[in-house]
Design a protein around this motif. Structure first.
Motif, PDB file in Angstrom:
ATOM      1  N   ASP B 260       0.774  -1.274  -0.041  1.00  0.00           N
ATOM      2  CA  ASP B 260       0.096   0.057   0.083  1.00  0.00           C
ATOM      3  C   ASP B 260       0.951   1.087   0.112  1.00  0.00           C
ATOM      4  O   ASP B 260       0.818   2.343  -0.809  1.00  0.00           O
ATOM      5  N   ALA B 261       1.960   1.179   0.816  1.00  0.00           N
ATOM      6  CA  ALA B 261       2.618   2.413   1.135  1.00  0.00           C
ATOM      7  C   ALA B 261       3.397   2.703  -0.211  1.00  0.00           C
ATOM      8  O   ALA B 261       3.588   3.611  -0.741  1.00  0.00           O
ATOM      9  N   ILE B 262       3.957   1.624  -1.155  1.00  0.00           N
ATOM     10  CA  ILE B 262       4.768   1.793  -2.389  1.00  0.00           C
ATOM     11  C   ILE B 262       3.942   2.476  -3.494  1.00  0.00           C
ATOM     12  O   ILE B 262       4.272   3.498  -4.215  1.00  0.00           O
ATOM     13  N   LYS B 263       2.486   2.377  -3.457  1.00  0.00           N
ATOM     14  CA  LYS B 263       1.561   2.823  -4.202  1.00  0.00           C
ATOM     15  C   LYS B 263       1.676   4.453  -3.960  1.00  0.00           C
ATOM     16  O   LYS B 263       1.875   5.357  -4.812  1.00  0.00           O
ATOM     17  N   LYS B 264       1.776   4.638  -2.634  1.00  0.00           N
ATOM     18  CA  LYS B 264       1.963   6.442  -2.504  1.00  0.00           C
ATOM     19  C   LYS B 264       3.264   6.909  -2.737  1.00  0.00           C
ATOM     20  O   LYS B 264       3.438   7.981  -3.111  1.00  0.00           O
ATOM     21  N   TRP B 265       4.247   6.050  -2.251  1.00  0.00           N
ATOM     22  CA  TRP B 265       5.727   6.479  -2.446  1.00  0.00           C
ATOM     23  C   TRP B 265       5.985   6.852  -4.033  1.00  0.00           C
ATOM     24  O   TRP B 265       6.784   7.780  -4.069  1.00  0.00           O
ATOM     25  N   LYS B 266       5.271   6.062  -4.670  1.00  0.00           N
ATOM     26  CA  LYS B 266       5.620   6.471  -6.257  1.00  0.00           C
ATOM     27  C   LYS B 266       5.268   7.618  -6.867  1.00  0.00           C
ATOM     28  O   LYS B 266       5.748   8.026  -7.666  1.00  0.00           O
ATOM     29  N   ASN B 267       4.257   8.317  -5.860  1.00  0.00           N
ATOM     30  CA  ASN B 267       4.109   9.695  -6.309  1.00  0.00           C
ATOM     31  C   ASN B 267       4.961  10.938  -5.768  1.00  0.00           C
ATOM     32  O   ASN B 267       4.838  12.037  -6.086  1.00  0.00           O
ATOM     33  N   LEU B 268       6.034  10.286  -5.016  1.00  0.00           N
ATOM     34  CA  LEU B 268       6.659  11.337  -4.547  1.00  0.00           C
ATOM     35  C   LEU B 268       7.888  11.712  -5.216  1.00  0.00           C
ATOM     36  O   LEU B 268       9.036  11.249  -5.130  1.00  0.00           O
ATOM     37  N   ILE B 269       7.609  12.417  -6.329  1.00  0.00           N
ATOM     38  CA  ILE B 269       8.462  12.854  -7.496  1.00  0.00           C
ATOM     39  C   ILE B 269       8.028  14.065  -8.056  1.00  0.00           C
ATOM     40  O   ILE B 269       6.868  14.387  -7.814  1.00  0.00           O
ATOM     41  N   THR B 270       9.155  14.893  -8.420  1.00  0.00           N
ATOM     42  CA  THR B 270       8.695  15.952  -8.983  1.00  0.00           C
ATOM     43  C   THR B 270       7.917  16.016 -10.337  1.00  0.00           C
ATOM     44  O   THR B 270       8.549  15.345 -11.151  1.00  0.00           O
ATOM     45  N   ASP B 271       6.811  16.818 -10.409  1.00  0.00           N
ATOM     46  CA  ASP B 271       6.136  16.660 -11.530  1.00  0.00           C
ATOM     47  C   ASP B 271       6.976  17.301 -12.798  1.00  0.00           C
ATOM     48  O   ASP B 271       7.553  18.222 -12.770  1.00  0.00           O
ATOM     49  N   LYS B 272       6.554  16.866 -13.945  1.00  0.00           N
ATOM     50  CA  LYS B 272       7.316  17.230 -15.159  1.00  0.00           C
ATOM     51  C   LYS B 272       7.087  19.022 -15.430  1.00  0.00           C
ATOM     52  O   LYS B 272       8.118  19.508 -15.596  1.00  0.00           O
ATOM     53  N   GLU B 273       6.160  19.203 -15.171  1.00  0.00           N
ATOM     54  CA  GLU B 273       5.637  20.588 -15.286  1.00  0.00           C
ATOM     55  C   GLU B 273       5.918  21.588 -14.239  1.00  0.00           C
ATOM     56  O   GLU B 273       5.849  22.963 -14.060  1.00  0.00           O
ATOM     57  N   ALA B 274       6.409  20.849 -13.113  1.00  0.00           N
ATOM     58  CA  ALA B 274       6.826  21.913 -11.827  1.00  0.00           C
ATOM     59  C   ALA B 274       7.868  22.889 -12.195  1.00  0.00           C
ATOM     60  O   ALA B 274       8.797  22.863 -13.104  1.00  0.00           O
ATOM     61  N   MET B 275       7.697  24.003 -11.503  1.00  0.00           N
ATOM     62  CA  MET B 275       8.639  25.074 -11.554  1.00  0.00           C
ATOM     63  C   MET B 275       9.501  25.336 -10.361  1.00  0.00           C
ATOM     64  O   MET B 275       8.940  25.222  -9.385  1.00  0.00           O
ATOM     65  N   PHE B 276      10.758  25.764 -10.757  1.00  0.00           N
ATOM     66  CA  PHE B 276      11.706  25.879  -9.618  1.00  0.00           C
ATOM     67  C   PHE B 276      11.978  27.483  -9.700  1.00  0.00           C
ATOM     68  O   PHE B 276      12.025  28.122 -10.617  1.00  0.00           O
ATOM     69  N   ASP B 277      12.210  27.782  -8.441  1.00  0.00           N
ATOM     70  CA  ASP B 277      12.925  29.258  -8.189  1.00  0.00           C
ATOM     71  C   ASP B 277      14.119  29.375  -8.815  1.00  0.00           C
ATOM     72  O   ASP B 277      14.546  30.194  -9.397  1.00  0.00           O
ATOM     73  N   LYS B 278      14.892  28.303  -8.678  1.00  0.00           N
ATOM     74  CA  LYS B 278      16.289  28.146  -9.247  1.00  0.00           C
ATOM     75  C   LYS B 278      16.718  27.036  -9.534  1.00  0.00           C
ATOM     76  O   LYS B 278      16.291  25.913  -9.112  1.00  0.00           O
ATOM     77  N   GLU B 279      17.310  26.780 -10.637  1.00  0.00           N
ATOM     78  CA  GLU B 279      17.642  25.642 -11.212  1.00  0.00           C
ATOM     79  C   GLU B 279      19.189  25.734 -11.864  1.00  0.00           C
ATOM     80  O   GLU B 279      19.611  26.775 -12.558  1.00  0.00           O
ATOM     81  N   ILE B 280      20.018  24.667 -11.481  1.00  0.00           N
ATOM     82  CA  ILE B 280      21.465  24.808 -11.840  1.00  0.00           C
ATOM     83  C   ILE B 280      21.776  23.326 -12.526  1.00  0.00           C
ATOM     84  O   ILE B 280      21.419  22.337 -11.866  1.00  0.00           O
ATOM     85  N   ASP B 281      22.534  23.553 -13.747  1.00  0.00           N
ATOM     86  CA  ASP B 281      22.971  22.347 -14.309  1.00  0.00           C
ATOM     87  C   ASP B 281      24.365  22.008 -14.171  1.00  0.00           C
ATOM     88  O   ASP B 281      25.202  23.083 -14.204  1.00  0.00           O
TER      89      ASP B 281
END
Lengths: 209, 466
Positions: B260-281
């Protein structure tokens, strides 16, 4: 109530002063919340190695360090540069500043955890612009100056020569002014926390195993 | 619109927001150790309060414990009476309140940030706090984990919640493959060198990119561990199969609960469309092994570089650099490889996991510690790491090379227990802070990876080539 602080500025012209410098690990062995005044900036203040329990009079004083000289030994305001209080989360760093008598620390930025810890202990960390920091350094570097910090009006004053307005959230200002007990405040929301907890137990039972 | 993993964790734990911008978040797990807890327990007793939810709390002594102890050792044997009192106090407080403690004699005792994950007490999606800035380590599991002060320790004990302000979002994209001889420690040191020790202040930093996806959970922990040295009290990695595999292996949860937990944990990712205040490559393929030369974790250079002359920096920076050089006994343009080392320390919550010990042992196999090195110690992060290493015979490699094989604890990362530097001693250390006096009064610390520390042990100096 503490909405006005007046005191001598002790300038320490250094950036990245970490909490290990503010109080070395040796003194973290104490289980008390007070009594840290003699250990503030221990590595810079003394020429010998101290131990918890040793008093200032038993130590080899480094006369070149600003806080060892009159009138800076009675300073209430510490002036420094970038990233003050970075590093370890030790609240002892704030306790040492407080016990020494420092009520305001002025810097261009602070370590996040240190910044939070200050407000729990009535020490005001003030973030100023780099140009303002520079101004205060040139004002205080040669002669002792006494400035006043008006927390309600959010302004630093030096005679009629200087006034610097600062940003400080009202709730943070209030914590310094009234010294409120945060646990008491949060516990007023006990029912809300309990409700949240019950929901969480339902939706994430593995956390409560 | 998408959410970052930090946003998701934040929303998941938010009890309420206040008008002034602060928020109250729920705390799932609270780790305690002997140094930052006694005043909190005292405060609790004074107010006649009890911990809100006993089972949320897990304690272990780590900072003060001597690492030379054996199985017969008891608290009473701690020679430093003041250190002893702190360990006794933790014992007493845990007994008084009924808090689960892995005490000094427990096989599971160890550095709090090492034992949490390996005992399955750190689970994805948890909010985790501890009176220790390196709590960011647990962010490797997709946890909202941060260090707090002692007043907050008391607040969490009493209310199971923490009053905080939401941080901004930053993402560091580590792309590419690393060179031979480079490890996660080099990557995080390089980042701190690049963005500075205040670069992450005010941010929750997510570590992402192909490099992060490819490395082990241990390596991710090393990176999240030192996010605080870059100023970020929260470091994070999105959950993936590696996270889940690790947790499955280390957790004692029943199979259906974990599914049950794994089903929830799999959602603990940053969405593709998410915006960051700062990003560094950052391209990791160009990173060499890193070694710190100064007294701040941003004072770092490649292992084969020279000490940077202060003149190339701004006037404001110059003063700090000169002070650092003076403290470290260095001059401009000196080669790192010219410095004679006195001690070597492999350990700390940054680098005391089994993978770190394997990395060092591989270098040490059939080699001897240089005669110039007075003391070389290796301190496993936990009882479990120690046991695993002994099973693999790694301890023999260390011992045969001339290292001392010690019992778990924070050891020489900080001068609270007998493992310390004497004034002016130079140490190759796998720990996280090279601050003045951190490893002992006037001691000189050079931070590096376990592999570089092992090479330094053999050569007595930083090697010129790898």
């Amino acid at each position: 109530m503490k909405d006005f602080i007046e005191g001598i500025v002790a300038p320490i012209d250094r950036d990245n002063i970490d909490t290990d410098q503010i109080i070395p690990t040796e003194y973290l062995k104490s289980i008390k919340k007070f009594g840290y005044e003699d250990y503030l900036f221990d590595g810079w203040r003394y020429k010998d190695q101290g131990r918890l329990g040793m008093k200032k009079v038993e130590r080899k004083i480094n006369q070149e360090f600003i806080l060892n000289n009159s009138p800076y030994d009675e300073s209430k305001v510490l002036l420094t540069r970038d990233n003050f209080g970075c590093g370890s989360s030790r609240e002892h760093a704030v306790w040492a500043l407080r016990d020494f008598g420092i009520e305001v620390v002025i810097a261009s930025s602070f370590g996040d955890i240190f910044y939070n810890n200050c407000f729990k202990n009535g020490v005001l960390p003030l973030k100023l612009k780099k140009t303002e920091i520079e101004e205060l350094f040139s004002l205080s570097k040669d002669n002792p100056v006494t400035i006043s910090v008006n927390i309600k009006d959010k302004v630093i004053l030096f005679k009629d020569k200087l006034s610097i307005y600062f940003d400080l959230d009202d709730n943070l200002a209030e914590r310094i002014i009234y010294g409120l007990d945060e646990i008491d405040i949060t516990l007023k929301d006990s029912a809300l926390i309990k409700e949240f907890e019950e929901d969480r137990k339902e939706s994430n039972p593995w956390i409560f195993e | 619109m998408g959410y970052t993993i930090y946003d998701k964790l934040w929303n998941e734990h938010l009890i309420r927001s206040y008008d002034d911008g602060d928020s109250l978040i729920y705390i799932d797990r609270h780790f305690l150790h002997e140094v930052t807890s006694p005043q909190a327990f005292e405060g609790l007793k004074k107010k006649s309060l009890k911990p809100w939810r006993i089972n949320a709390n897990i304690a272990t002594p780590d900072h003060n414990v001597p690492t030379t102890r054996d199985n017969e050792f008891s608290i009473e044997n701690i020679e430093d009476n003041i250190s002893k009192l702190q360990v006794v106090e933790l014992d007493k407080n845990c007994n008084d309140f009924g808090i689960k403690q892995f005490n000094i004699n427990s096989n599971n005792q160890g550095i709090v940030h090492v034992i949490g994950p390996e005992l399955g007490l750190t689970l994805p999606g948890m909010s985790i706090v501890c009176g220790d800035s390196h709590t960011s380590t647990h962010g490797a599991f997709g946890c909202l984990a941060m260090g707090i002060g002692t007043s907050e320790v008391e607040h969490v004990l009493a209310t199971q919640s923490l009053k905080v302000r939401k941080l901004k979002n930053m993402r560091i994209n580590f792309e590419g493959s690393i060179q031979e001889g480079v490890s996660s420690k080099d990557i995080i040191l390089y980042l701190i060198r690049t963005i500075g020790t205040a670069g992450g202040t005010g941010y929750a930093v997510e570590f992402a990119g192909s490099y992060i996806r490819n490395i082990s959970m241990e390596a991710r922990m090393t990176i999240c561990n030192m996010s605080i040295e870059a100023g970020a009290k929260v470091g994070l990695v999105s959950v993936d199969d590696k996270t889940i595999e690790y947790v499955k292996k280390h957790s004692n949860l029943e199979a259906n609960l974990i599914n049950d937990a794994i089903k929830k944990w799999k959602n603990l990712i940053t969405d593709k469309e998410a915006m960051f205040d700062k990003e560094i490559d950052i391209d990791v393929s160009k990173i060499n092994p890193q070694v710190s030369w100064g007294t701040s974790p941003e004072m770092v250079i490649d292992f084969n570089e020279k000490i940077p002359p202060s003149s190339i920096f701004s006037a404001e920076k110059r003063k700090s650099l000169d002070l650092a050089k003076n403290y470290m006994g260095l001059s401009d343009n000196q080669e790192l490889s010219d410095l004679d080392f006195d001690k070597v320390f492999i350990g700390s919550c940054t680098n005391s996991r089994i993978e770190d010990l394997r990395e060092a042992a591989e270098v040490l196999k059939g080699q001897k510690v240089s005669e110039n090195i007075q003391e070389a110690i290796v301190v496993p992060g936990s009882g479990m790491v120690k046991e695993q290493a002994e099973k693999e015979g790694i301890h023999k490699i260390f011992i045969d090379a001339g290292f001392q094989w010690r019992a778990p604890g924070c050891s020489m990362c900080l001068g609270m227990n007998p493992d310390q530097l004497s004034p002016y001693e130079r140490c190759a250390s796998t720990s996280n802070r090279n601050f003045e006096g951190r490893q002992g009064n006037l001691g000189r610390t050079h931070l590096m990876s376990p592999k570089m520390a092992a090479l330094t042990a053999i050569n007595g100096r930083i090697v010129k080539e790898i």
